[in-house]
Design an enzyme around this catalytic site. Structure first.
Site, short mmCIF file in Angstrom:
data_model
loop_
_atom_site.label_atom_id
_atom_site.label_comp_id
_atom_site.label_asym_id
_atom_site.label_seq_id
_atom_site.Cartn_x
_atom_site.Cartn_y
_atom_site.Cartn_z
N TYR A 126 0.85 -1.20 0.00
CA TYR A 126 0.00 0.00 0.00
C TYR A 126 0.88 1.25 0.00
O TYR A 126 1.77 1.41 0.84
CB TYR A 126 -0.91 -0.01 1.22
CG TYR A 126 -2.11 0.91 1.10
CD1 TYR A 126 -3.30 0.44 0.58
CD2 TYR A 126 -2.06 2.23 1.53
CE1 TYR A 126 -4.41 1.27 0.47
CE2 TYR A 126 -3.16 3.06 1.43
CZ TYR A 126 -4.34 2.57 0.89
OH TYR A 126 -5.44 3.40 0.80
N TYR A 140 -5.57 5.55 -7.38
CA TYR A 140 -5.77 5.44 -5.93
C TYR A 140 -7.23 5.06 -5.69
O TYR A 140 -8.09 5.92 -5.58
CB TYR A 140 -5.43 6.78 -5.27
CG TYR A 140 -5.61 6.83 -3.78
CD1 TYR A 140 -5.09 5.83 -2.96
CD2 TYR A 140 -6.27 7.88 -3.16
CE1 TYR A 140 -5.23 5.88 -1.58
CE2 TYR A 140 -6.41 7.95 -1.79
CZ TYR A 140 -5.89 6.95 -1.00
OH TYR A 140 -6.04 7.01 0.36
#
Lengths: 321, 393
Positions: free
Chosen positions: B297, B347
């Site tokens: 991440y 994103y």
């Protein structure tokens, strides 16, 4: 700040606060509520509601007759360009004179709150009764060092029927003592910082800040300090707590320098530190009194206070002398 | 943490679907989600009426019942939402695996979609939020009045201390961005397709919040991603080769705060991610040595480093060396973010990363390393988080 300063300030504040609760005079409006003044007001404001100016439309409304805009309340008893009576003498004038003589000669109206008991109609003739509600301790604001003075004005008809009231707050401050020697329009117009959301668990911290006391929550049973605060001691389980006043000394444990986004309430670049206090807890606060590019992990700092506005005081940290 | 996690090899990702990733979708967030869910269901060879469970984020604004109605799904017997922003990503897969194993649903769709660039911009943070007398609102009382308002600013506080303690540099953060953009450059679905950057570009990009440059921060994207989960048994009959969820885990650490766990003795690790790692390894009996690729991440580059440490790909404080040695690039020990990551592709709060993990196991990534058997996918950092370990059947 020396002890002498503090004593003198305390003595002065006592004198100022003797005025709290004092009747500061009565005044009668020059004219009753009338259509001409209402018309000028709504035209200036761009308010096109016919209930203020059209008797036929007003008759059809829930009011049954022409009414004055509620926020005109203050206008019906304003002195206007007549100014103050030649021989002052009212306790309010006396209080203002004391502040002027002590150097708090500049004035800015900060906020007012109005309450209305009923709508005003053509022909209502109003008078006011003013009471000095409160005088704040000396505050360091963006504009300068000063005292907030709040007055409460009761509005009633000349027959004695209450129709509304207003809290009116001004700041009397010493010119040239603000953020910069000549406060810029920008600083004066800067929006307020985001408000902290207050609960029964955290309000003590911000109340303490208003008194320039840096408080750390302390478990009343085992004495453990904790920040951010909470309702229960994670170590011993007690719900009882009090607060310890911190020394105000600490070191920069980490920090950031904000560049974007730029929120109008702040000046950029903005240094924000994670401060480890001598007492062992950490808290986030601005780092001031140093070029942001010179802030470093491990920097020894001490607290100073940012009196941002009448409702918000925050701790900040500057390099230790 | 329970030592009894029985959900080893208990679920399968059988369908993935997404919209295009853009800066201005021109469509409602609801439509994006509906399109992504339909694509994922079609990819699995299922029809909407076969879906009986849905999972998303509490941060998502598209109610599962509206998604179901638009897709003609009919009845739902399972629906659940997970909190804490991007930390929820892999948690949605865990919820789905739990549901299909408990028998409360047969086929579960996990989704996330938004117009995060053309609509409400996430990068603006919490400015303008009204202060309410709730614990969630009061949390921000310690940050917002001081101007600490955005995710980048909250993360930067951690990053500064990490640099201080471990002697890492801004360039070490930059190497994550360079690898991401290198991988995005060859992924036609990535927003930064054919736009690689150099370390010099990274260093020259403007400060957002020191010590974070612009190129340390992920994009704001418009788009949606959905995934379909069922049991490995049912997966055998579907359109795609099943991708097995070897294990899935959530974690909230001790003294956890939402983005601001600044009050722990040390703030340079991610204990919540360590908890997730322990669960994945305990459940599967595997270790970091068994993982050939990872989606780490990357909302902000600095927090990729402690993730590599928490999962044991390198020792604590040594991620900078692991990265400097080229391990995270294609051909290296652990290629990461082969889709370009969130800095390079889009994103979508980690959900597009799970889809890329699925492609890696299917061997259909545009940057496919050879011999991939197990892929680690992680979720948001500095929040309660989650991860999945995906593998071949």
């Amino acid at each position: 700040m020396t002890t002498t300063d503090t004593d003198e300030q305390a003595a002065f504040l006592t004198k100022l606060r003797a005025f709290q609760g004092t009747e500061a005079g009565t005044e009668v409006g020059a004219d009753p509520v009338n259509q001409a003044m209402i018309r000028h007001w709504v035209e200036a404001m761009g308010d096109q509601n016919p209930v203020y100016v059209d008797p036929d439309a007003a008759a059809q409304s829930v009011h049954g007759q022409v009414i004055a805009p509620a926020v005109m309340l203050q206008a019906w008893v304003m002195r206007g360009i007549r100014g103050r009576p030649a021989q002052g003498g009212s306790p309010r004038d006396e209080l203002m004179g004391m502040l002027d003589d002590a150097g708090f000669s500049s004035v800015v109206a900060t906020n007012s709150e109005q309450e209305y008991d009923r709508m005003l109609h053509l022909g209502d003739h109003l008078r006011t009764r003013t009471v000095i509600d409160s005088v704040s301790e000396e505050k360091h604001t963006g504009l300068g060092v000063g005292h907030f003075v709040t007055t409460r004005v009761e509005y009633e008809t000349t027959e004695g029927e209450p129709v509304g009231r207003m809290l009116f707050r001004i700041l009397k401050f010493k010119p040239g003592t603000g953020r910069s020697a000549a406060p810029s329009d920008d600083a004066a117009r800067r929006p307020l910082r985001p408000r902290p959301a207050l609960t029964q668990d955290n309000a003590f911290f911000f109340d303490g800040a208003k008194q320039h006391r840096l408080l750390i929550q302390r478990c009343a049973q085992c004495g453990r300090l904790r920040h951010p605060p909470g309702p229960r001691c994670p170590r011993c389980g007690s719900y009882e707590w009090n607060a310890q006043e911190a020394s105000g000394r600490g070191t920069v444990y980490s920090f950031v320098v904000n560049h974007y986004p730029q929120v109008p309430a702040f000046e950029y670049p903005l240094a924000v530190g994670l401060i480890e206090l001598e007492e062992g807890t950490r808290l986030v606060a601005n780092v001031v009194g140093i070029d942001p590019s010179d802030v470093a992990v491990g920097l020894a700092v001490e607290v100073e206070w940012l009196d941002e506005d009448p409702d918000l005081t925050l701790p900040a940290f500057k390099p230790r002398a | 943490m329970s030592e009894q996690n029985r959900l080893r090899d208990a679920g399968a990702i059988v369908g993935i679907g997404a919209t295009e990733f853009s800066k201005d979708s021109g469509r409602s967030e609801m439509r994006l989600v509906v399109e992504a869910c339909e694509a994922a269901i079609t990819d699995a060879g299922l029809s909407p009426s076969q879906i009986d469970g849905m999972v998303t984020f509490t941060a998502d604004t598209n109610p599962e019942i509206e998604v179901a109605r638009n897709l003609g799904m009919g009845e739902l017997s399972f629906f659940s939402r997970i909190h804490h922003g991007g930390g929820a990503a892999c948690g949605t897969i865990q919820q789905a695996v739990l549901a299909v194993n408990a028998g409360v649903a047969d086929y579960v769709v996990a989704y996330r979609g938004f117009n995060e660039r053309s609509g409400h911009r996430f990068g603006t943070g919490v400015q303008g939020r009204p202060p309410l007398a709730t614990a969630e609102s009061a949390h921000f009382a310690w940050y917002a009045p001081f101007g600490l308002l955005t995710p980048a600013q909250w993360v930067a506080m951690f990053a500064q201390r990490y640099l201080h303690e471990y002697g890492a540099t801004s360039e070490d953060f930059g190497r994550i961005a360079v690898a991401d953009r290198k991988h995005a450059a060859t992924n036609p679905k990535a927003w930064f397709y054919e736009q690689p950057i150099t370390l010099e570009d990274h260093q020259n990009s403007r400060w957002i919040v020191e010590p974070l440059h612009l190129l340390d921060c992920c994009q704001e994207s418009d788009g949606a991603q959905a995934l379909v989960v069922t049991t490995p048994e049912r997966a055998k009959d579907l359109a795609q080769p099943p991708v097995i969820v070897k294990a899935a885990a959530q974690g909230a650490g001790e003294n956890q705060d939402m983005m601001t766990s600044y009050y722990r003795d040390s703030i340079t690790g991610l204990p919540e991610m360590g908890l997730v790692a322990r669960q994945l390894w305990n459940t599967t009996g595997l270790t970091s040595d068994d993982v050939q690729a990872a989606i780490i991440y990357d909302h902000f580059t600095p927090l990729a480093l402690p993730q590599l440490e928490e999962f044991g790909f390198c020792a604590r404080g040594e991620a900078k060396d692991f990265i400097r040695d080229g391990n995270i690039e294609l051909g290296g020990r652990l290629p990461i973010n082969t889709n370009g990551g969130q800095l390079g592709e889009a994103y979508i709060h980690g959900m597009n990363g799970i889809a890329e993990g699925t492609r890696l196991v299917r061997h259909t990534s545009t940057n496919q390393p050879e011999n991939v058997e197990h892929v680690l996918v992680t979720a948001g950092t500095m929040v309660p988080t989650s991860a999945v370990l995906l593998g071949v059947a």
